[in-house]
Design an enzyme around this catalytic site. Structure first.
Site, PDB file in Angstrom:
ATOM      1  CD  GLN A 130      -2.742   1.358   2.382  1.00 48.22           C
ATOM      2  OE1 GLN A 130      -2.181   1.738   3.405  1.00 48.22           O
ATOM      3  NE2 GLN A 130      -4.048   1.117   2.327  1.00 48.22           N
TER       4      GLN A 130
ATOM      5  CE1 TYR B 267      -2.603   9.542   7.098  1.00 47.20           C
ATOM      6  CE2 TYR B 267      -3.627   7.532   6.281  1.00 47.20           C
ATOM      7  CZ  TYR B 267      -3.054   8.260   7.315  1.00 47.20           C
ATOM      8  OH  TYR B 267      -2.936   7.696   8.565  1.00 47.20           O
TER       9      TYR B 267
ATOM     10  N   GLY C 292      -8.808  -6.401   9.961  1.00 46.55           N
ATOM     11  CA  GLY C 292      -7.784  -5.600  10.602  1.00 46.55           C
ATOM     12  C   GLY C 292      -7.532  -6.071  12.009  1.00 46.55           C
ATOM     13  NE  ARG C 293     -11.080  -2.820  14.846  1.00 45.01           N
ATOM     14  CZ  ARG C 293     -12.302  -2.390  15.055  1.00 45.01           C
ATOM     15  NH1 ARG C 293     -12.670  -2.033  16.287  1.00 45.01           N
ATOM     16  NH2 ARG C 293     -13.177  -2.303  14.082  1.00 45.01           N
TER      17      ARG C 293
END
Length: 374
Positions: free
Chosen positions: A104, A175, A320-321
């Site tokens: 990424q 971002y 993710g988590r």
């Protein structure tokens, strides 16, 4: 494996012909654990190796494409060839169990940290004051915009040389690419700002540069994905909406993106101001209509959650988590042991999950994962 879960292990073919063996993957998660020189650390190599069996689409934490875009302490970098040897090791660890390793790529823009940047400043589409305590960024010159576009291309070249199977362009989570799309953070009056067409010009130029680099240095099997935030997560301003995101999605598909990845904290989330009605995933799935694979993330903990995401219209579910909590999540499902999946980190698991120390400190300090008391 229970027949109910077989849907999670159906193959899916990307537009470039690459076949993924299942509908699962690992979401990008910042580790804060690279070496001081911006190279991948031994701790990170162990972390990525441990999670290599979770799914076919395996996305790294974001790598900084430009020196003036570093957003985290100990973020690994893609703007120098000195990073290549360790990036090659990272790709190898990620691919060790058959996953496609995706790097990424990101520029922090106004979310970068000036103390990590030589010029001790942040840059952005416009000099719009940031949150309290954050410096006002300097507006990028047009020459600098083109330089950053080139940086995305050069980081793509390094990803190819390092042996990654693809790259994901990070256009989410406030971002730089998202900052250009947003009318709140992009108040330029030139070709890069104003109308939505102009505000999309930068991310689409980045995508074009990435694709041109792939055409020059790789074969058609190299994957190019795009991650986006579906709406602007700002309570004080309207920002862009999911309707504008749908326009961006059309542009990405028309230009040949291989997959679209929506960034969500909760997969059931509905658009702002719409507590009832379709979820964001369903709205975007209806827009995409199967033309490219649609990747979704957001508090997926159980295989039933993953099936729910697919039922909402996503093609691939990334975790993710839960990938932090239980690196053997997928293997347990395959073996019919889904009842053994850990929903939290138990005391006897602390220190056994190959989570880098800096990352462990942050996720426990901010409650990013649940650590059981007993």
């Amino acid at each position: 494996m229970k027949p109910l879960y077989k849907e999670l292990f159906n193959e899916i073919t990307l537009p470039n012909g690459v076949v993924l063996n299942d509908r699962l993957g690992v979401a990008p998660m910042t580790t804060y654990s690279g070496n001081e020189d911006g190279t991948v650390s031994d701790e990170e190599l162990s972390y990525y190796n441990r999670r290599a069996g979770l799914g076919s689409l395996y996305v790294t934490a974001c790598i900084a494409v430009s020196e003036n875009g570093i957003a985290f302490p100990n973020q690994f970098i893609g703007f120098d060839d000195s990073a290549l040897p360790r990036l090659k090791q990272l790709a190898k660890e990620m691919k060790s169990k058959g996953s496609k390793a995706i790097l990424q790529m990101q520029h922090g823009g106004r979310q970068s940290q000036p103390e990590l940047i030589k010029a001790n400043e942040t840059v952005a589409p416009s000099a719009v004051p940031g949150e309290a305590g954050k410096p006002t960024p300097r507006e990028l010159t047009e020459e600098e915009i083109y330089a950053i576009i080139e940086d995305f291309g050069e980081t793509t070249r390094r990803a190819i040389e390092a042996g990654f199977d693809g790259v994901e362009i990070h256009g989410a989570n406030t971002y730089l690419l998202q900052q250009f799309v947003s009318s709140v953070t992009n108040q330029r009056q030139d070709q890069w700002g104003g109308t939505l067409v102009n505000r999309m010009r930068f991310p689409l130029a980045v995508m074009k540069k990435v694709q041109d680099t792939v055409a020059k240095y790789a074969d058609e099997q190299f994957i190019v994905g795009y991650r986006l935030s579906p709406e602007e997560n700002n309570e004080k301003t309207t920002g862009y909406t999911i309707e504008e995101t749908k326009i961006l999605v059309e542009e990405l598909i028309d230009r040949g993106i291989h997959y679209i990845h929506v960034s969500l904290f909760e997969f059931k989330k509905t658009p702002k101001g719409a507590e009832q009605g379709d979820s964001i995933i369903r709205i975007l799935a209806d827009q995409i209509k199967g033309r490219v694979p649609f990747v979704a993330v957001g508090s997926v903990k159980t295989p039933e959650d993953a099936l729910s995401v697919i039922a909402e219209g996503a093609d691939i579910v990334v975790m993710g988590r839960q990938a932090l909590i239980d690196p053997e999540w997928t293997e347990k499902i395959k073996q019919g042991k889904e009842q053994e999946i850990n929903p939290v980190i138990k005391p006897n698991m602390v220190g056994t999950l190959d989570i880098p120390q800096n990352m462990w400190h942050l996720i426990t300090s901010y409650g990013m994962v649940t650590v059981a008391d007993n």
